[in-house]
Design an enzyme around this catalytic site. Sequence first.
Site, PDB file in Angstrom:
ATOM      1  N   THR A  45       4.127   2.294   6.083  1.00  0.00           N
ATOM      2  CA  THR A  45       2.755   1.785   5.968  1.00  0.00           C
ATOM      3  C   THR A  45       1.839   2.611   6.863  1.00  0.00           C
ATOM      4  O   THR A  45       2.193   2.890   8.009  1.00  0.00           O
ATOM      5  CB  THR A  45       2.640   0.314   6.406  1.00  0.00           C
ATOM      6  OG1 THR A  45       1.248  -0.008   6.566  1.00  0.00           O
ATOM      7  CG2 THR A  45       3.349  -0.006   7.710  1.00  0.00           C
ATOM      8  N   ASP A  55       4.503  -4.314   6.188  1.00  0.00           N
ATOM      9  CA  ASP A  55       4.747  -5.636   6.750  1.00  0.00           C
ATOM     10  C   ASP A  55       4.993  -6.703   5.679  1.00  0.00           C
ATOM     11  O   ASP A  55       6.002  -7.421   5.715  1.00  0.00           O
ATOM     12  CB  ASP A  55       3.528  -5.986   7.620  1.00  0.00           C
ATOM     13  CG  ASP A  55       3.630  -7.357   8.223  1.00  0.00           C
ATOM     14  OD1 ASP A  55       4.604  -7.581   8.959  1.00  0.00           O
ATOM     15  OD2 ASP A  55       2.753  -8.200   7.941  1.00  0.00           O
ATOM     16  N   GLY A  79       0.845  -1.204   0.000  1.00  0.00           N
ATOM     17  CA  GLY A  79       0.000   0.000   0.000  1.00  0.00           C
ATOM     18  C   GLY A  79       0.872   1.243   0.000  1.00  0.00           C
ATOM     19  O   GLY A  79       1.791   1.354   0.810  1.00  0.00           O
ATOM     20  N   ARG A 108      -5.940  -2.381   8.128  1.00  0.00           N
ATOM     21  CA  ARG A 108      -5.926  -3.844   7.928  1.00  0.00           C
ATOM     22  C   ARG A 108      -6.278  -4.549   9.226  1.00  0.00           C
ATOM     23  O   ARG A 108      -7.341  -4.303   9.759  1.00  0.00           O
ATOM     24  CB  ARG A 108      -4.565  -4.287   7.386  1.00  0.00           C
ATOM     25  CG  ARG A 108      -4.666  -5.606   6.640  1.00  0.00           C
ATOM     26  CD  ARG A 108      -3.378  -5.995   6.010  1.00  0.00           C
ATOM     27  NE  ARG A 108      -3.265  -5.499   4.665  1.00  0.00           N
ATOM     28  CZ  ARG A 108      -2.226  -5.703   3.887  1.00  0.00           C
ATOM     29  NH1 ARG A 108      -1.185  -6.382   4.334  1.00  0.00           N
ATOM     30  NH2 ARG A 108      -2.204  -5.244   2.663  1.00  0.00           N
ATOM     31  N   ARG A 163       0.817  -5.058  -5.492  1.00  0.00           N
ATOM     32  CA  ARG A 163       0.718  -6.291  -4.717  1.00  0.00           C
ATOM     33  C   ARG A 163       1.142  -7.354  -5.726  1.00  0.00           C
ATOM     34  O   ARG A 163       0.569  -7.437  -6.805  1.00  0.00           O
ATOM     35  CB  ARG A 163      -0.711  -6.544  -4.267  1.00  0.00           C
ATOM     36  CG  ARG A 163      -1.409  -5.317  -3.674  1.00  0.00           C
ATOM     37  CD  ARG A 163      -1.349  -5.272  -2.191  1.00  0.00           C
ATOM     38  NE  ARG A 163      -2.175  -4.198  -1.660  1.00  0.00           N
ATOM     39  CZ  ARG A 163      -1.925  -3.581  -0.529  1.00  0.00           C
ATOM     40  NH1 ARG A 163      -0.869  -3.910   0.201  1.00  0.00           N
ATOM     41  NH2 ARG A 163      -2.722  -2.646  -0.091  1.00  0.00           N
ATOM     42  N   ASP A 201       1.710  -1.328  11.624  1.00  0.00           N
ATOM     43  CA  ASP A 201       1.703  -2.680  12.195  1.00  0.00           C
ATOM     44  C   ASP A 201       3.061  -3.362  12.033  1.00  0.00           C
ATOM     45  O   ASP A 201       3.167  -4.579  12.101  1.00  0.00           O
ATOM     46  CB  ASP A 201       0.610  -3.526  11.512  1.00  0.00           C
ATOM     47  CG  ASP A 201       0.795  -3.601  10.001  1.00  0.00           C
ATOM     48  OD1 ASP A 201       1.657  -2.872   9.459  1.00  0.00           O
ATOM     49  OD2 ASP A 201       0.075  -4.388   9.354  1.00  0.00           O
ATOM     50  N   ASP A 216      -0.686   1.575   8.216  1.00  0.00           N
ATOM     51  CA  ASP A 216      -1.289   0.691   9.236  1.00  0.00           C
ATOM     52  C   ASP A 216      -0.528   0.723  10.568  1.00  0.00           C
ATOM     53  O   ASP A 216      -1.078   0.378  11.608  1.00  0.00           O
ATOM     54  CB  ASP A 216      -1.329  -0.759   8.730  1.00  0.00           C
ATOM     55  CG  ASP A 216      -2.139  -0.894   7.460  1.00  0.00           C
ATOM     56  OD1 ASP A 216      -2.967  -0.004   7.183  1.00  0.00           O
ATOM     57  OD2 ASP A 216      -1.940  -1.891   6.741  1.00  0.00           O
TER      58      ASP A 216
END
Length: 323
Positions: A125, A103, A11, A171, A72, A129, A127
């Site tokens: 990212t 990730d 992303g 996510r 992706r 994460d 996110d």
Amino acid sequence: MKRIAVLTSGGDAPGMNAAIRAVVRTGLNKGWEVFGIRQGYEGLISGNMAPMKARDVSGIIQMGGTVLGSARCPDFRSDEGRLKALRALNQNDIEALVVIGGDGSQRGAYALSQMGFPVIGVASTIDNDLYGSDIAIGVDTALNIALEAIDRLKVTASSHQRSFLVEVMGRNSGYLALMSGIAGGAEAICIPEVETDPEALAVELRDSYRRGKSHAMVVVAEGAKYNADALMHYFQKHRDRLGFDLRATTLGHVQRGGAPGAFDRLLATRLGAAATEHLARGEHGLLMGLIGSEIMGTPLEEVVTKKKELDMRLWELAEVLAK
Ligand code: ADP
Ligand code: F6P
């Protein structure tokens, strides 16, 4: 002279361009050649790469997205795909690769480094994460975009005494929801890390009206079991449980497309520069991240095996502040 390559993967995140710029210009400053790879691992597998000069990264520091493109790429998950990538790197005499991404991208980076190729990751990212960086490139900008939306929704919610569900990305992580919920003064927050009981949520929201509030904002993480869709579905079925007007807004990709703020531009610049610094010292197999106020390298092996945990003290604080 050393020849390195840089790609952005997964992303896109606001600040990726600042990181590309830093890798290119600090690499050139060391007398190296720097190749830009198009469309992440897809371009790596097909050998879609070209040398970048200082002027190729002019005027991009303020732009969201990534000028190199991202993808992706399911093929990179297989040994066969990564062998093709390795071949392309060798054919172009590339000696090291910088992977700017989240990730999944760092899992790919680790897999490639396990095949003997020098790789350095840069944490990027929305996110947040990724183990090995307290905060990744893009998070701060995405949070500010979510906050602007929450602030605006609050204005209209108050005018109508309404309740709003605002779904943010992330996510499987509740980080964006928790932080934007706290900073946006939400009455409730739903995240994947904590089970939500919709019945209890309805009670909580009704109670906030009883305490004199003119609206009730719920920030919902897309990865929560009860995301905005699931909650709307539940409350449409059990209308009697609510007793107030409820609307849902899903922010989606709007959060990813913004121009990077000062924090992300500076973080990306520092991380990109640290990547070439480590390569110059012959160090690789690391993720460049921000830990405390320092830029640190964490072994990719640790990054892919350890889980970044949410600080649950902030969850407890959010509950207190919502009163
Ligand atoms: P992000 O990096 O933002 O988390 P993804 O999870 O989609 O985004 O990962 C980006 C790309 O990284 C994937 O499309 C794939 O090419 C590669 N990737 C993800 N996981 C792995 C893995 N376990 N092994 C090898 N490559 C991977
Ligand atoms: O990883 C970044 C992210 O924006 C997640 O928050 C979200 O779940 C996902 O990417 C969306 O992916 P796509 O852009 O492929 O729809």
